[in-house]
Design a protein around this motif. Structure first.
Motif, PDB file in Angstrom:
ATOM      1  N   SER A 279       0.788  -1.121   0.073  1.00 46.33           N
ATOM      2  CA  SER A 279       0.045  -0.173   0.034  1.00 46.33           C
ATOM      3  C   SER A 279       0.887   1.208   0.008  1.00 46.33           C
ATOM      4  O   SER A 279       0.513   2.528  -0.502  1.00 46.33           O
ATOM      5  CB  SER A 279      -0.820   0.065   1.353  1.00 46.33           C
ATOM      6  N   ASN A 280       2.381   0.995   0.182  1.00 45.91           N
ATOM      7  CA  ASN A 280       2.935   2.371   0.225  1.00 45.91           C
ATOM      8  C   ASN A 280       4.162   2.112  -0.639  1.00 45.91           C
ATOM      9  O   ASN A 280       5.448   2.368  -0.531  1.00 45.91           O
ATOM     10  CB  ASN A 280       3.559   2.589   1.388  1.00 45.91           C
ATOM     11  N   LYS A 282       5.071   3.561  -3.470  1.00 46.40           N
ATOM     12  CA  LYS A 282       5.654   4.847  -3.933  1.00 46.40           C
ATOM     13  C   LYS A 282       6.855   5.133  -2.990  1.00 46.40           C
ATOM     14  O   LYS A 282       7.986   5.730  -3.075  1.00 46.40           O
ATOM     15  CB  LYS A 282       4.624   5.878  -4.293  1.00 46.40           C
ATOM     16  N   LEU A 283       6.320   5.071  -1.739  1.00 48.43           N
ATOM     17  CA  LEU A 283       7.320   5.917  -0.701  1.00 48.43           C
ATOM     18  C   LEU A 283       8.194   4.783  -0.449  1.00 48.43           C
ATOM     19  O   LEU A 283       9.546   5.289  -0.330  1.00 48.43           O
ATOM     20  CB  LEU A 283       6.577   5.752   0.805  1.00 48.43           C
TER      21      LEU A 283
END
Length: 424
Positions: A279-280, A282-283
């Motif tokens: 869910s993260n 990109k980070l």
């Protein structure tokens, strides 16, 4: 009953000198809302927006919108400019980070050279492969293991085809000093990149397992193939190169294989980690890219400090251009071969991810191993190894920047098509 147009002309006569044509042009949007008068309706209904909206609701809305004052464009809005900058940085984070690392290394090489004397490069390399392991999905791993044809072509292209076919050509380039050509020949003989290919494959949505499998296997096998390939590429001078396969193998296991296994184990065994990483993404990709940018920052700084004052900038630009063209040739050749051999299987949903991983990995070369080999070659070629390292560093930087721009364009195009499909 007088028409709407005659009323406008009569108003012009009563006003004395009032331009009825101008009044007609100004009132045209509202007059279009009235439409033809139905004589069976009530006579002489007051001409108001309510009455016009009751007769022709769509026309009145169009007329009012036509006379509305346009809102200021987003270009004049400071918040719009900030959003634009954020979008550019988000879509091109990797090339921006790498270019920033290059500029910093050129402006203050002493900082990067001092950092290179520490264990920072080992730490960031371990972090990159732990992150890669965290992003490793079990289904992708099974797909990669089933694609034996893709794996076989990838290893053959990385370890044999590219160095044996292109290495002697690059070594014969008329670059001055000749050590710049030596850097290109050593660089093309290397296995695939240790981290940037995996990061780009993940950003593109390709098969990360295939990317990791090609990375680990090619770098492990390179311990045995490099002592055989390099003498053919560089002639008799490489035959006396003191390359220690055991030391190189140990470094690859500690820096590449074990961190990947640790990351994959954490993802599989710790509850909630897989969901948080997915869910993260990109980070997580940002963190991996920042770790990746540290490596060329230190290597460029070291190379510039050891290059001496006789190396002219235009000669470095010429060598870097050759490195860029080398990567373009590898990209085109591998794309054609992947399509010609129909790698990845018959399922379009899974074959595309495998093809993307194979093309990226077979077109990139690793910088740390190249610098390690050049360090060993310094006993044979002397100070030329430091100049050759500059070509390797800029070639590595060129391939990562080109591929990151291509990946950013493809991802942006995919997102645009997806958004367009949702609207339609």
């Amino acid at each position: 009953m007088p028409t709407s147009i005659s009323l406008v002309h009569d108003a012009g006569r009563w006003a004395g000198g009032f331009d009825s044509r101008r009044a007609l042009l100004c009132a045209r949007p509202l007059l279009s809302c009235i439409g033809p008068v139905n004589h069976h309706e009530k006579a002489y209904e007051p001409l108001t927006t309510t009455s016009m909206g009751r007769r022709h609701p769509s026309n009145i809305a169009t007329a009012l919108n036509a006379n509305a004052v346009p809102e200021p464009s987003s270009s004049a809005n400071p918040h719009g400019a900030i959003d634009f900058v954020k979008s550019v940085v988000s879509n091109h984070f990797m090339p921006i980070a790498l270019c920033s690392a290059l500029v910093l290394g050129m402006l203050q090489p002493t900082w990067g050279a001092a950092a290179a004397k520490t264990q920072l490069q080992s730490y960031v390399t371990v972090a990159i492969f732990v992150i890669s392991g965290l992003q490793l999905r079990r289904g992708e791993a099974f797909q990669a293991l089933k694609s034996l044809g893709s794996l076989a072509y990838g290893l053959a292209s990385i370890l044999l085809l590219s160095p044996l076919l292109l290495g002697p050509v690059l070594l014969s380039l008329p670059l001055q000093p000749p050590a710049l050509a030596l850097g290109l020949a050593v660089f093309v003989s290397m296995p695939t990149s240790l981290s940037s290919g995996i990061t780009l494959t993940s950003a593109l949505g390709g098969n990360v397992a295939m990317s990791i499998l090609l990375t680990v296997s090619s770098n492990m096998l390179a311990v045995f193939t490099l002592p055989l390939v390099l003498p053919h590429v560089m002639g008799s001078g490489a035959s006396c190169m003191p390359l220690d396969p055991a030391v190189l193998r140990k470094q690859l296991v500690l820096l590449v294989l074990l961190p990947t296994i640790v990351g994959a184990t954490i993802r599989a065994c710790v509850p909630g980690v897989a969901k948080a990483v997915d869910s993260n993404r990109k980070l997580v990709s940002y963190v991996s890219t920042m770790c990746l940018a540290v490596v060329p920052w230190m290597q460029v700084s070291k190379a510039l400090l050891f290059s001496g004052s006789d190396l002219q900038p235009l000669r470095v630009v010429a060598a870097a251009t050759c490195g860029l063209l080398l990567h373009v040739v590898l990209l085109i050749a591998n794309i054609c071969m992947v399509q010609l051999l129909r790698l990845g299987g018959s399922d379009p949903a899974t074959s595309m991810g495998i093809k993307q991983a194979v093309v990226l990995q077979t077109s990139q070369k690793t910088l740390p191993v190249a610098l390690a080999v050049l360090n060993k070659l310094s006993d044979v070629v002397g100070d030329a190894a430091g100049i050759a390292a500059i070509t390797a560093v800029f070639s590595h930087l060129a391939q990562v920047i080109v591929d990151s721009i291509l990946v950013s364009k493809l991802v942006g195009k995919r997102q645009s098509n997806k958004a367009h499909g949702e609207k339609t």
